[in-house]
Design an enzyme around this catalytic site. Structure first.
Site, PDB file in Angstrom:
ATOM      1  N   ASP A 178      40.158  63.679  39.509  1.00  0.00           N
ATOM      2  CA  ASP A 178      40.822  62.565  40.166  1.00  0.00           C
ATOM      3  C   ASP A 178      42.209  62.383  39.507  1.00  0.00           C
ATOM      4  O   ASP A 178      42.438  62.879  38.393  1.00  0.00           O
ATOM      5  CB  ASP A 178      39.934  61.327  39.942  1.00  0.00           C
ATOM      6  CG  ASP A 178      40.586  60.046  40.347  1.00  0.00           C
ATOM      7  OD1 ASP A 178      40.836  59.872  41.541  1.00  0.00           O
ATOM      8  OD2 ASP A 178      40.862  59.207  39.455  1.00  0.00           O
ATOM      9  N   ILE A 179      43.104  61.684  40.183  1.00  0.00           N
ATOM     10  CA  ILE A 179      44.461  61.550  39.620  1.00  0.00           C
ATOM     11  C   ILE A 179      44.680  60.169  38.984  1.00  0.00           C
ATOM     12  O   ILE A 179      44.738  60.032  37.758  1.00  0.00           O
ATOM     13  CB  ILE A 179      45.527  61.850  40.702  1.00  0.00           C
ATOM     14  CG1 ILE A 179      45.405  63.315  41.150  1.00  0.00           C
ATOM     15  CG2 ILE A 179      46.938  61.582  40.140  1.00  0.00           C
ATOM     16  CD1 ILE A 179      46.381  63.733  42.237  1.00  0.00           C
ATOM     17  N   ASP A 180      44.807  59.128  39.816  1.00  0.00           N
ATOM     18  CA  ASP A 180      45.166  57.793  39.283  1.00  0.00           C
ATOM     19  C   ASP A 180      44.030  57.220  38.449  1.00  0.00           C
ATOM     20  O   ASP A 180      42.887  57.132  38.896  1.00  0.00           O
ATOM     21  CB  ASP A 180      45.483  56.837  40.435  1.00  0.00           C
ATOM     22  CG  ASP A 180      46.755  57.236  41.153  1.00  0.00           C
ATOM     23  OD1 ASP A 180      46.666  58.038  42.112  1.00  0.00           O
ATOM     24  OD2 ASP A 180      47.830  56.763  40.745  1.00  0.00           O
ATOM     25  N   ASP A 216      37.534  57.743  37.962  1.00  0.00           N
ATOM     26  CA  ASP A 216      37.554  56.426  37.313  1.00  0.00           C
ATOM     27  C   ASP A 216      37.170  55.275  38.229  1.00  0.00           C
ATOM     28  O   ASP A 216      37.194  54.119  37.795  1.00  0.00           O
ATOM     29  CB  ASP A 216      38.976  56.124  36.783  1.00  0.00           C
ATOM     30  CG  ASP A 216      39.940  55.839  37.915  1.00  0.00           C
ATOM     31  OD1 ASP A 216      40.014  56.658  38.854  1.00  0.00           O
ATOM     32  OD2 ASP A 216      40.599  54.783  37.881  1.00  0.00           O
TER      33      ASP A 216
HETATM   34  O1  LIG Z   1      41.692  58.780  43.806  1.00  0.00           O
HETATM   35  P1  LIG Z   1      42.868  58.493  42.923  1.00  0.00           P
HETATM   36  O2  LIG Z   1      43.681  59.713  42.613  1.00  0.00           O
HETATM   37  O3  LIG Z   1      42.495  57.759  41.695  1.00  0.00           O
HETATM   38  O4  LIG Z   1      43.794  57.526  43.777  1.00  0.00           O
HETATM   39  C1  LIG Z   1      43.324  56.188  44.023  1.00  0.00           C
HETATM   40  C2  LIG Z   1      44.455  55.330  44.518  1.00  0.00           C
HETATM   41  O5  LIG Z   1      45.487  55.430  43.544  1.00  0.00           O
HETATM   42  C3  LIG Z   1      46.669  54.672  43.799  1.00  0.00           C
HETATM   43  O6  LIG Z   1      46.375  53.284  43.660  1.00  0.00           O
HETATM   44  C4  LIG Z   1      45.947  52.956  42.351  1.00  0.00           C
HETATM   45  O7  LIG Z   1      46.955  53.339  41.405  1.00  0.00           O
HETATM   46  C5  LIG Z   1      48.194  52.623  41.508  1.00  0.00           C
HETATM   47  C6  LIG Z   1      49.156  53.242  40.512  1.00  0.00           C
HETATM   48  O8  LIG Z   1      48.620  53.177  39.229  1.00  0.00           O
HETATM   49  C7  LIG Z   1      47.937  51.144  41.240  1.00  0.00           C
HETATM   50  O9  LIG Z   1      49.139  50.412  41.335  1.00  0.00           O
HETATM   51  C8  LIG Z   1      46.899  50.631  42.248  1.00  0.00           C
HETATM   52  O10 LIG Z   1      46.554  49.292  41.937  1.00  0.00           O
HETATM   53  C9  LIG Z   1      45.638  51.485  42.220  1.00  0.00           C
HETATM   54  O11 LIG Z   1      44.725  51.092  43.239  1.00  0.00           O
HETATM   55  C10 LIG Z   1      47.225  54.999  45.164  1.00  0.00           C
HETATM   56  O12 LIG Z   1      48.299  54.139  45.439  1.00  0.00           O
HETATM   57  C11 LIG Z   1      46.165  54.945  46.252  1.00  0.00           C
HETATM   58  O13 LIG Z   1      46.719  55.456  47.457  1.00  0.00           O
HETATM   59  C12 LIG Z   1      44.991  55.818  45.858  1.00  0.00           C
HETATM   60  O14 LIG Z   1      43.981  55.736  46.852  1.00  0.00           O
HETATM   61 MG   LIG Z   2      41.285  57.263  40.275  1.00  0.00          MG
END
Ligand SMILES: O=P(O)(O)OC[C@H]1O[C@H](O[C@H]2O[C@H](CO)[C@@H](O)[C@H](O)[C@H]2O)[C@H](O)[C@@H](O)[C@@H]1O
Ligand SMILES: [Mg+2]
Length: 271
Positions: A37-39, A215
């Site tokens: 996963d990224i974020d 996460d």
């Molecule tokens: O599946 P992931 O790679 O973890 O992506 C999940 C979402 O990540 C982003 O939103 C999240 O991260 C942002 C930056 O840190 C934060 O501001 C936000 O509150 C989080 O929900 C992204 O913008 C989404 O499109 C993804 O689905």
């Molecule tokens: Mg994530």
């Protein structure tokens, strides 16, 4: 570095479990595949979707690790595929975006869900209404749309109350996905678990056991799939989290440190 085990065991056993799982990549690089996963996993969370900072050595470390795994490393993200690709230039990896709704396999072939024109109208309507929600950011991800309230936690109830209305408008091809300070409408037919399985049906992933790392709620689907297929799953969690992941790591930093070690070990393969 400390780890927690799910179900909880003593600290030492947890450390062994989490670290050992990842170091299987080093000792058996032809037997394991890595799904990241990224974020909140590879990259620290930020106040806004565009506010993230990619650690300078991360793309190259992933590239080296991928090479050592003969390409069996994929990114599995809620981001749009094109956006996620830009985070790791000059490298590209097999990737699933929009929680599995779009996917580029090892051959480079892309499959994706294409929404109809009505979905474009829905996104525009949501963006208009959200102007009345101070601090809420609407993220247009193509075939999905997210309403972020990280900068306005007091707007959570408003967002939560509105999104089911937009889901009704979107129809049965869509579902409501919750995440960290976000609610989004995304294609229903996909999941990160399905994406992981689809990768495992393709070379060079096939015949390997998966290690899935994430996460958030959306990652639980890939944890379940990895567990079911005899692999391992790790949730990044600073505080105890309800999860089906087999083990946890306390932070993105902890994960990146292990990945950097794995990326740097050896020359032709990890061992
Ligand atoms: O599946 P992931 O790679 O973890 O992506 C999940 C979402 O990540 C982003 O939103 C999240 O991260 C942002 C930056 O840190 C934060 O501001 C936000 O509150 C989080 O929900 C992204 O913008 C989404 O499109 C993804 O689905
Ligand atoms: Mg994530």
């Amino acid at each position: 570095m400390s780890y927690q085990e799910n179900p909880r065991q003593d600290d030492q056993a947890s450390v062994s479990s989490g670290e050992e799982a990842l170091f299987k990549l080093a000792f058996q690089p032809d037997q394991w595949a890595l799904f990241l996963d990224i974020d909140g996993t590879l990259i620290d969370l930020a106040d806004t979707p565009d506010g993230i900072v990619v650690p300078p050595d991360l793309p190259e470390n992933l590239h080296h690790l991928s090479t050592k795994l003969n390409g069996a490393l994929a990114l599995v993200t809620g981001r749009a595929l094109a956006y996620a690709d830009r985070l790791f230039v000059p490298y590209t990896f097999p990737i699933a975006g929009l929680h599995g709704s779009e996917r580029r396999g090892p051959s480079g072939e892309i499959s994706r869900f294409t929404p109809n024109a009505a979905f474009e109208e829905l996104k525009a309507a949501l963006a208009r209404e959200a102007k009345q929600w101070p601090g809420v950011l609407v993220e247009d991800k193509g075939a999905a749309v997210a309403a972020h309230y990280r900068q306005a936690p007091d707007q959570r109830e408003t967002v939560e109350a509105a999104m089911p209305r937009y889901l009704d408008m979107a129809g049965p091809d869509f579902t409501l996905q919750r995440g960290k300070m976000v609610a989004e409408i995304r294609p229903a037919q996909a999941s990160k678990g399905h994406a992981l399985k689809a990768f495992l049906d393709e070379t060079p992933f096939n015949g390997r056991k998966p290690i899935a790392i994430g996460d958030d709620v959306t990652d639980e689907a890939m944890f379940r799939t990895a567990n079911r297929l005899g692999g391992h799953s790790i949730r990044i969690a600073e505080t105890p989290a309800e999860t089906e992941a087999i083990s946890t790591l306390p932070s993105t930093d902890a994960l990146r440190a292990i990945l950097a070690t794995l990326a740097g070990a050896g020359t032709s393969n990890i061992a």
